[in-house]
Design an enzyme around this catalytic site. Structure first.
Site, PDB file in Angstrom:
ATOM      1  N   ASP A 275       0.810  -0.911  -0.314  1.00 32.26           N
ATOM      2  CA  ASP A 275      -0.133  -0.074  -0.026  1.00 32.26           C
ATOM      3  C   ASP A 275       1.135   1.210  -0.078  1.00 32.26           C
ATOM      4  O   ASP A 275       2.378   1.133  -0.546  1.00 32.26           O
ATOM      5  CB  ASP A 275      -0.961   0.191   1.304  1.00 32.26           C
ATOM      6  CG  ASP A 275      -2.293   1.214   1.473  1.00 32.26           C
ATOM      7  OD1 ASP A 275      -2.515   1.690  -0.272  1.00 32.26           O
ATOM      8  OD2 ASP A 275      -2.736   1.074   1.851  1.00 32.26           O
ATOM      9  N   SER A 276      -0.252   2.347  -0.529  1.00 34.23           N
ATOM     10  CA  SER A 276       0.892   4.078  -0.485  1.00 34.23           C
ATOM     11  C   SER A 276       1.100   3.823   1.198  1.00 34.23           C
ATOM     12  O   SER A 276       1.866   4.961   1.040  1.00 34.23           O
ATOM     13  CB  SER A 276       0.036   5.028  -1.062  1.00 34.23           C
ATOM     14  OG  SER A 276      -0.874   5.306  -0.776  1.00 34.23           O
TER      15      SER A 276
ATOM     16  N   GLY B 212      -3.799   8.094  -4.557  1.00 36.60           N
ATOM     17  CA  GLY B 212      -5.440   8.694  -5.033  1.00 36.60           C
ATOM     18  C   GLY B 212      -4.982   9.241  -5.966  1.00 36.60           C
ATOM     19  O   GLY B 212      -5.684   9.640  -6.833  1.00 36.60           O
TER      20      GLY B 212
ATOM     21  N   CYS C 234      -4.869  -1.574  -1.414  1.00 33.71           N
ATOM     22  CA  CYS C 234      -5.647  -0.360  -2.198  1.00 33.71           C
ATOM     23  C   CYS C 234      -6.897  -0.667  -2.979  1.00 33.71           C
ATOM     24  O   CYS C 234      -5.879  -1.429  -4.204  1.00 33.71           O
ATOM     25  CB  CYS C 234      -3.853   0.387  -2.738  1.00 33.71           C
ATOM     26  SG  CYS C 234      -4.132   2.112  -3.048  1.00 33.71           S
ATOM     27  N   ASN C 235      -7.608   0.128  -2.614  1.00 36.10           N
ATOM     28  CA  ASN C 235      -8.385   0.307  -4.083  1.00 36.10           C
ATOM     29  C   ASN C 235      -8.174   0.367  -4.760  1.00 36.10           C
ATOM     30  O   ASN C 235      -8.550   0.480  -6.338  1.00 36.10           O
ATOM     31  CB  ASN C 235      -9.966   0.705  -3.585  1.00 36.10           C
ATOM     32  CG  ASN C 235     -10.940  -0.170  -2.312  1.00 36.10           C
ATOM     33  OD1 ASN C 235     -11.885  -1.129  -2.966  1.00 36.10           O
ATOM     34  ND2 ASN C 235     -10.235  -0.319  -1.293  1.00 36.10           N
ATOM     35  N   THR C 236      -7.246   2.135  -5.268  1.00 39.40           N
ATOM     36  CA  THR C 236      -7.554   2.119  -6.327  1.00 39.40           C
ATOM     37  C   THR C 236      -6.056   2.401  -6.968  1.00 39.40           C
ATOM     38  O   THR C 236      -6.767   1.726  -7.710  1.00 39.40           O
ATOM     39  CB  THR C 236      -6.432   4.202  -5.388  1.00 39.40           C
ATOM     40  OG1 THR C 236      -7.608   4.718  -4.954  1.00 39.40           O
ATOM     41  CG2 THR C 236      -6.289   4.174  -7.071  1.00 39.40           C
TER      42      THR C 236
ATOM     43  N   CYS D 182     -11.572   2.433   0.758  1.00 38.73           N
ATOM     44  CA  CYS D 182      -9.731   2.017   1.692  1.00 38.73           C
ATOM     45  C   CYS D 182      -9.568   1.753   2.245  1.00 38.73           C
ATOM     46  O   CYS D 182     -10.013   1.805   3.145  1.00 38.73           O
ATOM     47  CB  CYS D 182      -9.558   4.184   1.120  1.00 38.73           C
ATOM     48  SG  CYS D 182      -8.076   4.024   1.976  1.00 38.73           S
ATOM     49  N   THR D 183      -8.634   0.798   2.238  1.00 42.94           N
ATOM     50  CA  THR D 183      -7.952   0.382   3.018  1.00 42.94           C
ATOM     51  C   THR D 183      -7.215   0.922   4.377  1.00 42.94           C
ATOM     52  O   THR D 183      -6.838   0.587   5.717  1.00 42.94           O
ATOM     53  CB  THR D 183      -7.025  -0.965   2.872  1.00 42.94           C
ATOM     54  OG1 THR D 183      -5.906  -0.672   2.902  1.00 42.94           O
ATOM     55  CG2 THR D 183      -7.170  -1.230   1.990  1.00 42.94           C
ATOM     56  N   HIS D 184      -7.276   2.519   4.794  1.00 45.03           N
ATOM     57  CA  HIS D 184      -7.076   3.254   5.314  1.00 45.03           C
ATOM     58  C   HIS D 184      -8.475   3.436   5.845  1.00 45.03           C
ATOM     59  O   HIS D 184      -8.305   3.910   7.619  1.00 45.03           O
ATOM     60  CB  HIS D 184      -6.513   4.610   4.435  1.00 45.03           C
ATOM     61  CG  HIS D 184      -5.244   5.018   4.768  1.00 45.03           C
ATOM     62  ND1 HIS D 184      -4.640   3.977   3.659  1.00 45.03           N
ATOM     63  CD2 HIS D 184      -3.790   5.124   5.299  1.00 45.03           C
ATOM     64  CE1 HIS D 184      -3.726   4.749   3.315  1.00 45.03           C
ATOM     65  NE2 HIS D 184      -3.013   5.166   4.506  1.00 45.03           N
TER      66      HIS D 184
END
Length: 257
Positions: free
Chosen positions: A27-28, A60, A91-93, A205-207
């Site tokens: 993930d970012s 994103g 991450c969805n994006t 969003c995983t956040h």
């Protein structure tokens, strides 16, 4: 995640890079840790390598083509060094863009993260639910196609929140959460349509699961918050080669600078 942790994690990655078979979770920032904790529930003995691509946070904000190229190069590089047993794009994006590319050159399972629109359509009683995601996820054709396939007769509030991932990063770093800003970000999720109102909110969003407690506290009425992480972990457990898993390894955190 502190700078000192980032530095020590970066060093430990290189010191222990002779251990193949970890599951690579990407993930970012720290958002994918919400997926990692569910993977630990589903595969408690599996070694995990968590890649926090902080230099590219948030995904994103990227152009779609540039993000796909960036992630393909990054995952290829890490995979060549580590030989993971599976890759989880937490991450969805990113998942709406890069899964096909990764699967074209990786020989291990690649599990993505998609908005939990199908479960929301199954769980809603009012027929009104919201998808709370990044602007990038909201505008992707993939998200629109899921709505057509799984929830064509529902009223769905698509909410592209621009600041929630940063608020989650703040919380995980111990800086606290700006509840006023959080309330503004989630307010469009709560709508009324033909006498019915939102009863489910998809955390796209995983956040966002890290903010669920605060969101529930400030929401104008109770809703079901739908976190896709458990389903991602179950899918990984189904497709990963158990014999290829690194067992008994401590989790590692790889942070780009």
């Amino acid at each position: 995640m502190s700078d000192s942790l980032a530095a020590s994690s970066f060093q430990s990655l290189h010191l222990q890079a002779d251990t193949p078979g970890r599951v690579l979770v990407l993930d970012s920032g720290v958002g994918g840790l919400s997926v990692q904790r569910e993977i630990k529930q589903a595969l408690p003995e599996a070694g995990l390598l968590y890649l926090a691509d902080r230099a590219a946070f948030p995904y994103g904000d990227w152009d779609a083509g540039e993000l796909c190229e960036h992630l393909s190069k990054l995952v290829r590089s890490v995979s060549e060094a580590w030989s993971p047993s599976a890759v989880v794009v937490a991450c969805n994006t990113a998942s709406t863009l890069v899964l096909e590319s990764l699967r074209s050159f990786l020989k291990v399972p690649v599990v993505g993260t998609v908005p939990a629109i199908k479960p929301a359509a199954q769980q809603t009683r009012s027929g009104v639910f919201a998808v709370l995601a990044t602007p990038g996820t909201v505008k992707r054709d993939y998200t629109q196609d899921m709505i057509v396939d799984f929830a064509p007769d529902h009223h769905i509030a698509l909410v592209g929140a621009s600041g929630l991932a940063a608020l989650a990063e703040d919380k995980m770093a111990g800086r606290g959460v700006d509840l006023g800003r959080l309330k503004q970000e989630i307010a469009p999720c709560f709508v009324e349509k033909d006498g019915q109102r939102t009863d489910c909110v998809v955390l796209g969003c995983t956040h966002y699961p890290f903010l669920q407690e605060e969101m529930a506290r400030i929401a104008p009425w109770p809703v079901t918050w739908i976190d896709p992480a458990p389903a991602i972990a179950r899918r990984l457990a189904q497709v990963v080669d158990k014999d290829a898993l690194a067992i008994g390894c401590d989790d590692l955190f790889f942070v780009t600078n």
